[in-house]
Design a protein around this motif. Sequence first.
Motif, PDB file in Angstrom:
ATOM      1  N   ARG A 187       0.707  -1.249   0.189  1.00 32.28           N
ATOM      2  CA  ARG A 187       0.049  -0.045  -0.032  1.00 32.28           C
ATOM      3  C   ARG A 187       0.778   1.279   0.077  1.00 32.28           C
ATOM      4  NH1 ARG A 187      -4.087   0.352   4.545  1.00 32.28           N
ATOM      5  NH2 ARG A 187      -5.287   1.597   3.082  1.00 32.28           N
ATOM      6  N   ILE A 188       2.195   1.063  -0.037  1.00 34.92           N
ATOM      7  CA  ILE A 188       3.050   2.293   0.061  1.00 34.92           C
ATOM      8  C   ILE A 188       3.385   2.659  -1.372  1.00 34.92           C
ATOM      9  CG2 ILE A 188       5.362   3.185   0.886  1.00 34.92           C
ATOM     10  CD1 ILE A 188       3.742   3.085   3.005  1.00 34.92           C
ATOM     11  N   ARG A 189       3.055   3.868  -1.719  1.00 35.07           N
ATOM     12  CA  ARG A 189       3.660   4.407  -3.020  1.00 35.07           C
ATOM     13  C   ARG A 189       5.315   5.006  -2.690  1.00 35.07           C
ATOM     14  NH1 ARG A 189       1.903   9.928  -6.187  1.00 35.07           N
ATOM     15  NH2 ARG A 189       3.252   9.370  -8.309  1.00 35.07           N
ATOM     16  N   LEU A 190       6.051   4.022  -3.233  1.00 30.92           N
ATOM     17  CA  LEU A 190       7.515   4.491  -2.815  1.00 30.92           C
ATOM     18  C   LEU A 190       8.176   5.237  -4.042  1.00 30.92           C
ATOM     19  CD1 LEU A 190       9.774   3.814  -0.674  1.00 30.92           C
ATOM     20  CD2 LEU A 190      10.286   1.965  -2.174  1.00 30.92           C
ATOM     21  N   VAL A 191       8.687   6.500  -3.449  1.00 31.21           N
ATOM     22  CA  VAL A 191       9.564   7.414  -4.283  1.00 31.21           C
ATOM     23  C   VAL A 191      10.919   7.434  -3.914  1.00 31.21           C
ATOM     24  CG1 VAL A 191       9.332   9.898  -5.265  1.00 31.21           C
ATOM     25  CG2 VAL A 191       7.345   8.721  -4.725  1.00 31.21           C
ATOM     26  N   LEU A 192      11.846   7.453  -4.734  1.00 32.05           N
ATOM     27  CA  LEU A 192      13.220   7.350  -4.298  1.00 32.05           C
ATOM     28  C   LEU A 192      13.777   8.885  -5.070  1.00 32.05           C
ATOM     29  CD1 LEU A 192      14.673   3.878  -4.675  1.00 32.05           C
ATOM     30  CD2 LEU A 192      13.588   5.134  -2.559  1.00 32.05           C
ATOM     31  N   PRO A 193      14.709   9.591  -4.163  1.00 31.93           N
ATOM     32  CA  PRO A 193      15.125  10.980  -4.685  1.00 31.93           C
ATOM     33  C   PRO A 193      16.372  10.691  -5.608  1.00 31.93           C
ATOM     34  CG  PRO A 193      15.950  10.415  -2.290  1.00 31.93           C
ATOM     35  CD  PRO A 193      15.396   9.250  -2.733  1.00 31.93           C
TER      36      PRO A 193
ATOM     37  N   ILE B  16      12.909  20.298   4.995  1.00 33.96           N
ATOM     38  CA  ILE B  16      12.131  21.201   5.642  1.00 33.96           C
ATOM     39  C   ILE B  16      11.351  22.272   4.980  1.00 33.96           C
ATOM     40  CG2 ILE B  16      12.355  22.946   7.562  1.00 33.96           C
ATOM     41  CD1 ILE B  16      14.428  21.174   8.846  1.00 33.96           C
ATOM     42  N   ALA B  17      11.916  22.842   3.953  1.00 36.23           N
ATOM     43  CA  ALA B  17      11.523  23.653   3.114  1.00 36.23           C
ATOM     44  C   ALA B  17      10.257  23.448   2.124  1.00 36.23           C
ATOM     45  CB  ALA B  17      12.668  24.431   2.192  1.00 36.23           C
ATOM     46  N   SER B  18      10.367  21.990   1.860  1.00 39.59           N
ATOM     47  CA  SER B  18       9.371  21.354   1.000  1.00 39.59           C
ATOM     48  C   SER B  18       8.020  20.800   1.758  1.00 39.59           C
ATOM     49  CB  SER B  18       9.946  20.194   0.241  1.00 39.59           C
ATOM     50  OG  SER B  18      10.982  20.909  -0.686  1.00 39.59           O
ATOM     51  N   ALA B  19       8.149  20.913   3.033  1.00 41.24           N
ATOM     52  CA  ALA B  19       6.993  20.435   3.659  1.00 41.24           C
ATOM     53  C   ALA B  19       5.986  21.134   4.626  1.00 41.24           C
ATOM     54  CB  ALA B  19       7.460  19.437   5.057  1.00 41.24           C
ATOM     55  N   ARG B  20       4.741  20.916   4.478  1.00 35.68           N
ATOM     56  CA  ARG B  20       3.735  21.574   5.129  1.00 35.68           C
ATOM     57  C   ARG B  20       3.839  21.623   6.641  1.00 35.68           C
ATOM     58  NH1 ARG B  20      -0.982  20.179   7.263  1.00 35.68           N
ATOM     59  NH2 ARG B  20      -0.726  18.187   6.279  1.00 35.68           N
TER      60      ARG B  20
ATOM     61  N   ILE C 171      14.114  16.640  -3.911  1.00 34.31           N
ATOM     62  CA  ILE C 171      13.343  16.965  -2.818  1.00 34.31           C
ATOM     63  C   ILE C 171      12.719  18.428  -2.974  1.00 34.31           C
ATOM     64  CG2 ILE C 171      13.305  17.787  -0.258  1.00 34.31           C
ATOM     65  CD1 ILE C 171      15.532  15.640  -0.148  1.00 34.31           C
ATOM     66  N   ARG C 172      13.368  19.579  -3.486  1.00 34.35           N
ATOM     67  CA  ARG C 172      12.898  20.873  -3.552  1.00 34.35           C
ATOM     68  C   ARG C 172      11.711  20.771  -4.755  1.00 34.35           C
ATOM     69  NH1 ARG C 172      18.480  22.491  -3.399  1.00 34.35           N
ATOM     70  NH2 ARG C 172      18.869  23.364  -1.227  1.00 34.35           N
ATOM     71  N   SER C 173      11.737  19.788  -5.885  1.00 43.90           N
ATOM     72  CA  SER C 173      10.753  19.649  -6.995  1.00 43.90           C
ATOM     73  C   SER C 173       9.498  19.040  -6.262  1.00 43.90           C
ATOM     74  CB  SER C 173      11.426  18.733  -7.987  1.00 43.90           C
ATOM     75  OG  SER C 173      11.436  17.619  -7.662  1.00 43.90           O
ATOM     76  N   LEU C 174       9.448  18.561  -5.177  1.00 43.16           N
ATOM     77  CA  LEU C 174       8.154  18.053  -4.461  1.00 43.16           C
ATOM     78  C   LEU C 174       7.674  18.702  -3.060  1.00 43.16           C
ATOM     79  CD1 LEU C 174       9.602  14.364  -4.702  1.00 43.16           C
ATOM     80  CD2 LEU C 174       7.969  15.527  -6.309  1.00 43.16           C
ATOM     81  N   ARG C 175       6.309  18.309  -2.929  1.00 44.43           N
ATOM     82  CA  ARG C 175       5.987  19.076  -1.999  1.00 44.43           C
ATOM     83  C   ARG C 175       5.334  17.901  -0.965  1.00 44.43           C
ATOM     84  NH1 ARG C 175       8.620  22.189  -3.319  1.00 44.43           N
ATOM     85  NH2 ARG C 175       8.148  24.368  -3.701  1.00 44.43           N
ATOM     86  N   PHE C 176       5.382  17.837   0.347  1.00 44.02           N
ATOM     87  CA  PHE C 176       5.012  16.977   1.182  1.00 44.02           C
ATOM     88  C   PHE C 176       4.076  17.338   2.298  1.00 44.02           C
ATOM     89  CE2 PHE C 176       9.335  16.038  -0.596  1.00 44.02           C
ATOM     90  CZ  PHE C 176       9.379  14.853  -0.707  1.00 44.02           C
ATOM     91  N   ASP C 177       3.085  16.684   2.734  1.00 44.51           N
ATOM     92  CA  ASP C 177       2.411  16.954   3.851  1.00 44.51           C
ATOM     93  C   ASP C 177       3.129  17.001   5.034  1.00 44.51           C
ATOM     94  OD1 ASP C 177      -0.484  16.864   2.490  1.00 44.51           O
ATOM     95  OD2 ASP C 177       0.160  14.849   2.005  1.00 44.51           O
TER      96      ASP C 177
END
Length: 252
Positions: free
Chosen positions: A134-140, A196-200, A160-166
């Motif tokens: 059930r995990i959608r696994l994304v590697l950087p 840290i910069a990419s997370a809500r 990491i900077r190209s993505l946004r995380f909850d």
Amino acid sequence: MESNNRIRAIMSALRASDVVSVAELAVEHAVSEMTIRRDLDELAQQGVVRRVRGGAVSLLLRGEEPPFGVREREAVEVKRRIAAEVAALLADGEAVLLDSGTTSLEIARVIRDRRLTVLPLCLQSATELSSASRIRLVLPGGEVRPGELSFTGPLTESAIRSLRFDTAVIGCCGLSAEHGLTAHDLSDVAVKQAAIASARRVIAATDSGKFTRTAFGAVCPLDRLDMVITDTALPPAEHDAMIAAGVAVRTV
């Protein structure tokens, strides 16, 4: 005393005196000298000690963290409680960045059956989650740091900077009101800052022993964190300082 506990005790002795004796350790732990030699040989293979006649000398530098394999043995039950608390805070469907480190590996083990999108920052956690249906696994991408097996370098930071995380779950080598969140490895500092910069929401997950340490690289001030999850041995002054800075604190 079982092997893991004994090796943790030997590590504590090395931090205190830099040199340990086979004979003295055997008496202290009520085991044979052969057992202690095996323990020291294991630590030597991990680069923690140099074996000398009758004992061992510490190779740990003051400004560097112990190897992953050594840290994985430390505060195991505490890390498992922290991992369970982190998992309880994650909602199904969240995009989660999971930092490198031994606490994060415990978190990966707990969330295997959750429905989440997860970007782990070390190969150990990636491997743990690779068979989770059930995990959608994304590697950087990026370089893999030897020994630590964490992703690092400009390719990792760019991904990491190209993505946004909850939620970003961040580990650390040190945490305090005075110095904020710190890490030994400078390339790791840059990766944590990108996370840290990419997370809500930013959650620092660390055992209370890190509140007695300050590492070489400054990652962020205390007020950049939304929450800290640690154990009940957290120093009261640090707890009060975090609350004053607007950081939610949970102890387990």
